[in-house]
Scaffold this active site. Structure first.
Site, short mmCIF file in Angstrom:
data_model
loop_
_atom_site.label_atom_id
_atom_site.label_comp_id
_atom_site.label_asym_id
_atom_site.label_seq_id
_atom_site.Cartn_x
_atom_site.Cartn_y
_atom_site.Cartn_z
N HIS A 133 0.99 38.45 39.67
CA HIS A 133 1.26 37.02 39.51
C HIS A 133 2.63 36.63 38.97
O HIS A 133 2.94 35.45 38.90
CB HIS A 133 0.16 36.39 38.63
CG HIS A 133 0.05 36.98 37.25
ND1 HIS A 133 -0.73 36.42 36.27
CD2 HIS A 133 0.62 38.08 36.69
CE1 HIS A 133 -0.64 37.15 35.17
NE2 HIS A 133 0.16 38.16 35.40
N HIS A 134 3.43 37.62 38.53
CA HIS A 134 4.75 37.25 37.98
C HIS A 134 5.88 37.22 39.01
O HIS A 134 6.95 36.70 38.71
CB HIS A 134 5.16 38.23 36.87
CG HIS A 134 4.25 38.23 35.68
ND1 HIS A 134 3.94 37.08 34.98
CD2 HIS A 134 3.57 39.24 35.06
CE1 HIS A 134 3.12 37.40 33.99
NE2 HIS A 134 2.87 38.69 34.01
N ALA A 135 5.69 37.82 40.19
CA ALA A 135 6.78 37.87 41.16
C ALA A 135 7.20 36.46 41.56
O ALA A 135 6.35 35.59 41.79
CB ALA A 135 6.37 38.68 42.39
N HIS A 172 0.81 34.60 31.14
CA HIS A 172 0.86 33.38 31.96
C HIS A 172 1.08 33.71 33.44
O HIS A 172 1.95 34.52 33.77
CB HIS A 172 2.02 32.51 31.45
CG HIS A 172 2.21 31.24 32.22
ND1 HIS A 172 3.44 30.78 32.58
CD2 HIS A 172 1.30 30.35 32.69
CE1 HIS A 172 3.30 29.64 33.24
NE2 HIS A 172 2.02 29.36 33.31
N ASP A 174 2.89 32.81 35.80
CA ASP A 174 4.08 31.97 36.03
C ASP A 174 4.52 31.88 37.49
O ASP A 174 4.93 30.82 37.95
CB ASP A 174 5.24 32.42 35.13
CG ASP A 174 5.62 33.89 35.30
OD1 ASP A 174 4.82 34.66 35.88
OD2 ASP A 174 6.71 34.27 34.84
#
Ligand SMILES: [Zn+2]
Length: 361
Positions: A133-135, A172, A174
């Site tokens: 989920h951070h990419a 998070h 993000d």
């Protein structure tokens, strides 16, 4: 329809980011072996799903073509410098040989999960290798190369569906929030640790995810952040989840539920300061299972191999509607009492209020 799919590809479990890297894809082998020992895959509603490679067009639903080209180059020649793209040899996300190809399979596994639940063949499907989920659009971040949850949410939105994305990783979500910050077609809800970490002398990674990040334009009120304090225990976590997630899902009425189930929020996890137990996770994942729509589930973070093994095994059993053996649960989950209880509860109350105040009405 209760059938549940488990995406499995040994290639995805075999790659290594770097010998000393905390993200160990081999952790998935423990989940699969545990479920095999419990004869979960022999149940009549269980399906084992092969991954496929995502296409370049699917990856480019979220990522810029230049970034994909850079990852392809890094995959062939990892010793060059890819710092502009968020990849660095001694950083969080190192370039490594074959990274593009294995990342296509990781994303493709989530796409197979999506296709199976949309067809109605399955009620839910879980891809433990996904949830990266951070990419971001033009850079890797936080162990994440291609953002499979954002790709799936984007492709679902392109079909005209209303998508609810719920992220229960300790960090998070993000990259997913950023991809849908200006639209009401994807509701993102992230529960995560937030704030300054004194022993690290910096903000907890990635530093975003306060309640006032609520979306803009048509998306105002559709990015929801439950910014939890360090040392939130299972009881407080369940209270926050129940206060925010089921009421907002009921108000939004999604066509499809997409969940990122990182288990780095577990109290044994070495990288975070949340104190979630398997008992708290059982409550949360049963709530997902009770949501009346197709459900695409992914893994995410998780750096205690034993917590990953037990929790994701338990969560797939919940998806199947199968009984949960006691040995998968924490024997003695931590719970605050006294002054510490009161302090954690007050901070969690503030996180709940902030999240609910940010939501669309
Ligand atoms: Zn995480």
């Amino acid at each position: 329809m209760t059938a549940a799919g488990f995406v499995w590809d040994p290639r995805v479990a075999a790659h290594i980011y770097r010998d000393d890297h905390p993200l160990k894809p081999m952790r998935l082998i423990g989940v699969r072996d545990t479920l095999e020992q419990l004869r979960a895959f022999a149940r009549k509603d269980a399906r084992v799903l092969a991954a496929r490679a995502a296409t370049r067009a699917e990856i480019e639903r979220i990522h810029d073509s230049d970034y994909v080209a850079a990852v392809m180059q890094a995959s062939r020649d990892p010793d060059d410098d890819y710092g502009d793209w968020g990849l660095s040899a001694w950083g969080d996300t190192p370039p490594f040989a074959g990274m593009h190809e294995v990342s296509l399979l990781t994303t493709g596994g989530t796409l197979v999960a999506m296709e199976e639940v949309l067809s109605g063949r399955l009620r839910v499907a879980f891809n433990g290798s996904g949830g990266l989920h951070h990419a971001m659009r033009r850079n890797a971040s936080g162990f994440c190369i291609y953002n499979d949850p954002a790709i799936v949410c984007g492709l679902l939105a392109d079909r005209g569906m209303k998508v609810a994305y719920v992220d229960i990783d300790a960090h998070h979500g993000d990259g997913v929030q950023a991809a849908f910050y200006e639209t009401d077609q994807v509701l993102t809800i992230s529960l995560h640790q937030y704030g300054f970490v004194p022993e690290l002398r910096r903000m907890f990674f990635p530093g975003t995810g306060s309640a006032d990040e609520r979306g803009t334009g048509r998306g105002a009120g559709y990015s929801i952040n439950v910014a939890l304090p360090a040392y939130t225990d299972g009881a407080a976590y369940v209270r926050a989840f129940d206060a925010v997630v089921p009421p907002l899902l009921e108000r939004y009425r999604p066509d499809v539920l997409v969940t990122q189930q990182g288990i780095d929020s577990h109290f044994e996890d070495p990288l975070t300061h949340l104190m979630v137990s398997t008992q708290a996770r059982e409550h949360v994942v049963r709530s997902f299972a009770a949501t009346p729509c197709p459900w695409v589930a992914m893994g995410g973070g998780g750096y205690s191999l034993d917590a990953v093994r037990r929790t994701w095994s338990m969560e797939f059993l919940i998806m199947l509607g199968a009984p949960i053996p006691a040995e998968l649960h924490d024997a003695d989950p931590p719970e605050w009492t006294g002054d510490r209880r009161a302090r954690v509860d007050a901070a969690v109350d503030a996180a709940i209020t902030g999240a609910l105040d940010a939501a669309w009405t």
